[in-house]
Design a protein around this motif. Structure first.
Motif, PDB file in Angstrom:
ATOM      1  N   ASP A 251       3.875 -11.888  -1.856  1.00 33.93           N
ATOM      2  CA  ASP A 251       4.126 -10.664  -1.105  1.00 33.93           C
ATOM      3  C   ASP A 251       5.521 -10.670  -0.506  1.00 33.93           C
TER       4      ASP A 251
ATOM      5  N   LYS B   2       0.295   0.839  -5.550  1.00 31.41           N
ATOM      6  CA  LYS B   2       0.941  -0.463  -5.799  1.00 31.41           C
ATOM      7  C   LYS B   2       0.145  -1.231  -6.841  1.00 31.41           C
TER       8      LYS B   2
ATOM      9  N   ASP C  11      -3.744  -2.041  -5.765  1.00 32.18           N
ATOM     10  CA  ASP C  11      -4.156  -2.273  -4.386  1.00 32.18           C
ATOM     11  C   ASP C  11      -5.228  -1.244  -3.999  1.00 32.18           C
TER      12      ASP C  11
END
Length: 321
Positions: A7, A74, A81
């Motif tokens: 991330d 995303k 996501d």
């Protein structure tokens, strides 16, 4: 919560690419277009990846769609996501080898109007590009309401045109007859609860002119005509089902005033005559003469006596107290 290494790398790449608006590698490019969306319908914000021959077999690792600072979609670590808002997706058959990364919007609303940005990363590099979506909504057929005012001469009529449900902000125009001459009138636009606009415009005219057709046209933000409605104003006070008597002539007014006065005067004269006749004393019938008087009168008349009956009666009364 501690940010994972993957991330962190994604965040760093997005900062570099979205902030600088350039590619980190010459192997990939993005081609995005200005798109149009219809309110209440599915829309597409178009973007496509262009690969260099050397990177034609690369896989897409990351796709991120944003509007402003909000992330709408995303794709990372081979999955989407699930925590992001619903209603946004890539094409149903999309996979990591697909180059079409266009954003699909299931139900277009006013909030979808504006600028977007798309970030992608492949095995050969990264790229980002801006895109835009212009949302439109067609205005409904306008309605025209009429109201008349008899204050002053001549009478006046106000035409009120209304149309709603459009986006972006449009305008209303008034046109006369077949000549297409446009009348000057202000358009008032108000935002509705769903972000669409409601338009209204008022045109005030003097009645008594030649009959004419007045048309209210709705123009969208691009200047195109969405719809129209018309109303015909006749040469007398009769507008869209609202009817009033024409103004009375002078002779009509005099007749309406004199006729009641004649009737009232006749009633007054009749009442006066009635009370005069009723109040006058009645004549009394003469009292019946005594039989002796009558006999004397008759005897004298028979004998041809020309003496006045009244004198005979007096003499008779003296001799017969």
């Amino acid at each position: 919560m501690t940010m994972g290494f993957a991330d962190f790398v994604l965040w760093l790449l997005m900062v570099l690419c979205f902030g600088g608006q350039h590619t980190l590698s010459g192997f990939i490019e993005m081609d995005c277009k200005e798109s149009l969306g219809q309110y209440g319908q599915p829309s597409v914000v178009e973007c496509e990846i262009k690969m260099a021959p050397e990177a034609k077999d690369d896989s897409v690792r990351i796709v991120v769609w944003k509007k402003g600072v909000s992330i709408l979609l995303k794709f990372h670590d081979d999955q989407f996501d699930p925590t992001l808002p619903p209603g946004y997706s890539l094409e149903p058959s999309w996979n990591s080898k697909s180059l079409n990364v266009s954003l699909l919007i299931a139900n277009t609303s006013v909030i979808n109007h504006g600028n977007y940005s798309c970030f992608v990363m492949t095995e050969s590099g990264t790229a980002n590009k801006s895109a835009s979506l212009h949302v439109t909504a067609k205005y409904k057929t306008p309605s025209i309401h009429t109201t008349t005012t008899n204050v002053g001469s001549p009478s006046r009529v106000t035409l009120t045109c209304r149309s709603e449900g459009g986006y972006p902000k449009g305008r209303l125009g008034w046109f006369v007859g077949t000549t297409g001459q446009e009348e000057s009138a202000e358009t008032v636009a108000e935002a509705m609860g769903n972000g669409l606009f409601s338009l209204s415009s008022k045109l005030t005219l003097s009645l008594g002119r030649d009959p004419s057709t007045y048309t209210c046209m709705v123009f969208n933000a691009s200047g195109g005509k969405d719809s129209e409605a018309s109303v015909v104003l006749p040469d007398h006070v009769q507008v869209a089902g609202i009817e009033q008597e024409p103004q009375a002539k002078d002779s009509d007014v005099a007749h309406r005033v004199v006729a009641p006065l004649v009737v009232i005067g006749s009633l007054i004269v009749g009442l006066l005559l009635f009370w005069v006749i009723r109040g006058r004393p009645c004549k009394r019938a003469p009292e019946a003469a005594e039989p002796e008087v009558l006999e004397a009168v008759e005897t004298d008349q028979e004998q041809g006596n020309s003496q006045d009956p009244l004198i005979v009666t007096s003499e008779y009364q003296e001799s017969n107290p």
